[in-house]
Scaffold this motif. Sequence first.
Motif, mmCIF file in Angstrom:
data_model
loop_
_atom_site.group_PDB
_atom_site.id
_atom_site.type_symbol
_atom_site.label_atom_id
_atom_site.label_comp_id
_atom_site.label_asym_id
_atom_site.label_seq_id
_atom_site.Cartn_x
_atom_site.Cartn_y
_atom_site.Cartn_z
ATOM 1 N N ALA A 28 -12.776 -0.175 -17.746
ATOM 2 C CA ALA A 28 -11.910 0.711 -18.414
ATOM 3 C C ALA A 28 -10.593 1.185 -17.684
ATOM 4 O O ALA A 28 -10.018 2.226 -17.868
ATOM 5 C CB ALA A 28 -12.525 1.916 -18.494
ATOM 6 N N GLY A 29 -10.165 0.280 -16.925
ATOM 7 C CA GLY A 29 -8.717 0.329 -16.047
ATOM 8 C C GLY A 29 -9.289 0.239 -14.450
ATOM 9 O O GLY A 29 -10.203 1.023 -13.997
ATOM 10 N N VAL A 30 -8.463 -0.640 -13.741
ATOM 11 C CA VAL A 30 -8.834 -0.810 -12.442
ATOM 12 C C VAL A 30 -8.383 0.404 -11.613
ATOM 13 O O VAL A 30 -7.360 0.977 -11.642
ATOM 14 C CB VAL A 30 -8.293 -2.020 -11.877
ATOM 15 C CG1 VAL A 30 -8.568 -2.205 -10.260
ATOM 16 C CG2 VAL A 30 -8.958 -3.399 -12.686
ATOM 17 N N GLU A 31 -9.518 0.992 -10.943
ATOM 18 C CA GLU A 31 -9.384 2.095 -10.002
ATOM 19 C C GLU A 31 -10.291 1.622 -8.758
ATOM 20 O O GLU A 31 -9.877 0.934 -8.174
ATOM 21 C CB GLU A 31 -9.596 3.383 -10.701
ATOM 22 C CG GLU A 31 -8.626 3.715 -11.879
ATOM 23 C CD GLU A 31 -8.842 5.120 -12.326
ATOM 24 O OE1 GLU A 31 -8.193 6.212 -11.758
ATOM 25 O OE2 GLU A 31 -9.740 5.292 -13.200
ATOM 26 N N GLU A 32 -11.020 2.850 -8.265
ATOM 27 C CA GLU A 32 -11.900 2.758 -7.125
ATOM 28 C C GLU A 32 -13.239 3.163 -7.637
ATOM 29 O O GLU A 32 -13.498 3.536 -8.550
ATOM 30 C CB GLU A 32 -11.475 3.553 -6.173
ATOM 31 C CG GLU A 32 -9.909 3.324 -5.759
ATOM 32 C CD GLU A 32 -9.198 4.215 -4.865
ATOM 33 O OE1 GLU A 32 -9.662 5.298 -4.582
ATOM 34 O OE2 GLU A 32 -8.055 4.200 -4.530
ATOM 35 N N ALA A 33 -14.102 2.731 -6.737
ATOM 36 C CA ALA A 33 -15.576 2.957 -6.732
ATOM 37 C C ALA A 33 -15.912 4.360 -7.117
ATOM 38 O O ALA A 33 -16.724 4.827 -8.032
ATOM 39 C CB ALA A 33 -16.320 2.687 -5.367
ATOM 40 N N ARG A 48 -7.765 11.382 -8.697
ATOM 41 C CA ARG A 48 -6.453 10.680 -9.116
ATOM 42 C C ARG A 48 -5.297 11.254 -8.604
ATOM 43 O O ARG A 48 -4.576 12.133 -9.494
ATOM 44 C CB ARG A 48 -6.393 10.656 -10.720
ATOM 45 C CG ARG A 48 -7.631 9.578 -11.324
ATOM 46 C CD ARG A 48 -7.538 9.477 -12.620
ATOM 47 N NE ARG A 48 -8.403 8.615 -13.154
ATOM 48 C CZ ARG A 48 -9.484 8.787 -14.107
ATOM 49 N NH1 ARG A 48 -9.375 9.862 -14.981
ATOM 50 N NH2 ARG A 48 -10.281 7.819 -14.578
ATOM 51 N N GLN A 49 -5.099 11.503 -7.323
ATOM 52 C CA GLN A 49 -4.115 12.162 -6.567
ATOM 53 C C GLN A 49 -3.175 11.119 -5.476
ATOM 54 O O GLN A 49 -3.852 9.988 -5.622
ATOM 55 C CB GLN A 49 -4.448 13.333 -5.878
ATOM 56 C CG GLN A 49 -4.690 14.759 -6.638
ATOM 57 C CD GLN A 49 -5.069 15.722 -6.080
ATOM 58 O OE1 GLN A 49 -5.382 15.613 -4.763
ATOM 59 N NE2 GLN A 49 -5.673 16.706 -6.835
ATOM 60 N N GLY A 50 -2.000 11.357 -5.247
ATOM 61 C CA GLY A 50 -1.426 10.572 -4.342
ATOM 62 C C GLY A 50 -0.475 9.706 -5.017
ATOM 63 O O GLY A 50 -0.680 9.786 -6.468
ATOM 64 N N PRO A 51 0.352 8.996 -4.613
ATOM 65 C CA PRO A 51 1.260 7.869 -5.205
ATOM 66 C C PRO A 51 0.559 6.981 -6.279
ATOM 67 O O PRO A 51 0.850 6.744 -7.352
ATOM 68 C CB PRO A 51 1.909 7.393 -4.474
ATOM 69 C CG PRO A 51 1.092 7.254 -3.153
ATOM 70 C CD PRO A 51 0.246 8.739 -3.043
ATOM 71 N N PHE A 52 -0.622 6.393 -5.867
ATOM 72 C CA PHE A 52 -1.336 5.549 -6.804
ATOM 73 C C PHE A 52 -2.159 6.195 -7.821
ATOM 74 O O PHE A 52 -2.221 5.908 -9.145
ATOM 75 C CB PHE A 52 -2.607 4.573 -6.035
ATOM 76 C CG PHE A 52 -1.871 4.018 -4.874
ATOM 77 C CD1 PHE A 52 -1.088 2.895 -5.312
ATOM 78 C CD2 PHE A 52 -2.266 4.166 -3.638
ATOM 79 C CE1 PHE A 52 -0.480 1.933 -4.288
ATOM 80 C CE2 PHE A 52 -1.588 3.542 -2.520
ATOM 81 C CZ PHE A 52 -0.996 2.429 -2.797
ATOM 82 N N GLU A 80 -1.705 9.302 -9.093
ATOM 83 C CA GLU A 80 -1.024 9.962 -10.001
ATOM 84 C C GLU A 80 -0.600 9.195 -10.983
ATOM 85 O O GLU A 80 -0.539 9.654 -12.538
ATOM 86 C CB GLU A 80 0.235 10.637 -9.478
ATOM 87 C CG GLU A 80 -0.095 12.207 -8.829
ATOM 88 C CD GLU A 80 1.106 12.532 -7.686
ATOM 89 O OE1 GLU A 80 2.140 11.820 -7.928
ATOM 90 O OE2 GLU A 80 0.652 13.201 -7.147
ATOM 91 N N ARG A 81 0.017 8.097 -10.693
ATOM 92 C CA ARG A 81 0.336 6.989 -11.947
ATOM 93 C C ARG A 81 -0.810 6.602 -12.873
ATOM 94 O O ARG A 81 -1.015 6.631 -13.920
ATOM 95 C CB ARG A 81 0.944 5.746 -11.246
ATOM 96 C CG ARG A 81 2.217 5.833 -10.695
ATOM 97 C CD ARG A 81 2.391 4.616 -10.053
ATOM 98 N NE ARG A 81 2.681 3.288 -10.890
ATOM 99 C CZ ARG A 81 2.208 2.185 -10.711
ATOM 100 N NH1 ARG A 81 1.713 1.860 -9.618
ATOM 101 N NH2 ARG A 81 2.241 1.323 -11.792
ATOM 102 N N PRO A 124 -0.239 -1.652 -17.615
ATOM 103 C CA PRO A 124 0.199 -2.019 -16.357
ATOM 104 C C PRO A 124 -0.570 -1.302 -15.013
ATOM 105 O O PRO A 124 -0.988 -1.675 -14.256
ATOM 106 C CB PRO A 124 1.642 -2.048 -16.277
ATOM 107 C CG PRO A 124 2.314 -1.841 -17.742
ATOM 108 C CD PRO A 124 1.170 -1.129 -18.358
ATOM 109 N N GLU A 125 -0.281 0.068 -15.106
ATOM 110 C CA GLU A 125 -0.779 1.115 -13.811
ATOM 111 C C GLU A 125 -2.411 0.739 -13.854
ATOM 112 O O GLU A 125 -2.812 1.003 -12.677
ATOM 113 C CB GLU A 125 -0.745 2.398 -14.494
ATOM 114 C CG GLU A 125 0.699 2.903 -14.626
ATOM 115 C CD GLU A 125 1.155 2.825 -16.017
ATOM 116 O OE1 GLU A 125 0.583 1.915 -16.901
ATOM 117 O OE2 GLU A 125 1.561 3.794 -16.476
#
Lengths: 107, 359
Positions: B293-298, B339-343, B345-346, B266-267
């Motif tokens: 491979a999992g939605v994150e950022e550019a 991969r830091q901050g509240p989003f 880290e999850r 889910p994350e």
Amino acid sequence: MEDRRVREHPILGIQEENFVEITVDGQTLRAKEGETIAAALLANGIQIHRYTAKKHEPRGIFCGIGQCTDCVMTVDGNPNVRTCITPVRAGMTIETQQGYGKRGTGR
Amino acid sequence: MKREVVIIGGGPAGLAAAIEAESRGCDVLLVDENRRAGGQLFKQLHKFFGSKAHSAGVRGIDIGRQLLQKTEELNVEVWLNSPCIGIFSDKRAAILHNGVTEVVEAEKLLICTGGAENPLRFPGWTLPGVMGAGAAQTMVNVGRVLPGKRILMVGSGNVGVIVAYQLMQAGADVVGIVEGMPKIGAYGVHAAKIRRAGIPFYLGYTIKEAKGTDKVEKAVIAQFQGGKIVEGTELETDVDVICVAVGLRPLSELAQMAGVRHGFVPELGGFMPLHDENMESSVPGIYVAGDTAGVEEASTAMDEGRLAAAAAAQALGHFPDEEAEKRKQEIRDRLESLRQGPFGERRMAAKERIVGKGV
Ligand SMILES: Cc1cc2nc3c(=O)[nH]c(=O)nc-3n(C[C@H](O)[C@H](O)[C@H](O)COP(=O)(O)OP(=O)(O)OC[C@H]3O[C@@H](n4cnc5c(N)ncnc54)[C@H](O)[C@@H]3O)c2cc1C
Ligand code: FES
């Protein structure tokens, strides 16, 4: 007709425009060479791309990146063309698609 | 036709992968179904976060230009307007190129097809004028056409808030941002720009209905509590576009066809292909990177692309083990710092869980 083109933009600047003619449901419209068909239609105030097969409900742009097929139309006689990722070429014939469309005959 | 490395999708992940693989001496083919590579980058007008190594302070469109320039300098073979329509056994990719289906046999196949927006179903959601926030962003920032004049945004995450601002920047009237949760989802800086512009947030509200005969004419919003609409709290407003920004999911149909093992995370956007510490999937030689491979950022997408490409170059014998291990570790460290901050880290925890389990 209302104008939806963003000619001047605070970050993107002023855009060069090279217009060509396309035919949409028998009507001649101006479009920019190379822009997506969906953008050209929107600029001309057209939001309905097709009608669904069973309930004949209108559909328009939904995902804008070629993934949902809501925006398909009949282009130069080929049905089911994703207009949000297909570039405009001079002289293109575009038709609002009915249902699944038919090859060649249009519509 | 054969290639050492075939990369499907030329967004930030695919472009960064192509640059990495080509500079290590691999024979690379990059394909994209769009008329221009760059994926979602050419709609991202905002400046990026993070450190200098992550191109912080640079706008997405400029990062896209830099990546394209580099692929040209390196003479990467790129096929545009060329969708990959299937993956067969032995890493053979079927690619529609100039009206003909070419089957390209890859030694290493990288799937970087990105993500797609999640829909939200409510009465009237199929009317023309209801669209993904990303679709509106594509229309205005790439197509330079406003999707509408009076726009309601549903969802206050980063995409919703950034796109609302960009629509306003291009001259549209954003009537408000509706958010089901009691607080704004986006980063503070982005939300502050919206507040300064005087656009109201409706927190604890949801979209109840889109009204109109053959396109959107009105939006009805209402208070939202415990997953239910509170009757009697409806507000109605005239709009011509309703944008939906309720998250993205990985696009992994091609990975599914290739028989790659998937899991529900889910994350990272839900159902997705699983991968190891080299971004390699359960099918040897097939790698995934970026939103697929999992939605994150550019920024994370680019580094995942580089990681996959470095691993592929190593496996092909183009990148000596010691150097390759060093390079991969450097990329993994960068990913960790991104991969830091509240989003972040999850997502980091989810990624560690996936890699820890193995493929
Ligand atoms: C519409 C939209 C708007 C977004 N806006 C923002 C934003 O403003 N800010 C932000 O931080 N993040 C945004 N995102 C998130 C964004 O996905 C990531 O920032 C980043 O672009 C992911 O990179 P990627 O390389 O994994 O995928 P993408 O950038 O999506 O690139 C994927 C590429 O693969 C191509 N492709 C897909 N399927 C095929 C196929 N079968 N054959 C050939 N080519 C194919 C596509 O044409 C595309 O070029 C947005 C996402 C979307 C979908
Ligand atoms: S709008 Fe989804 S495919 Fe064109």
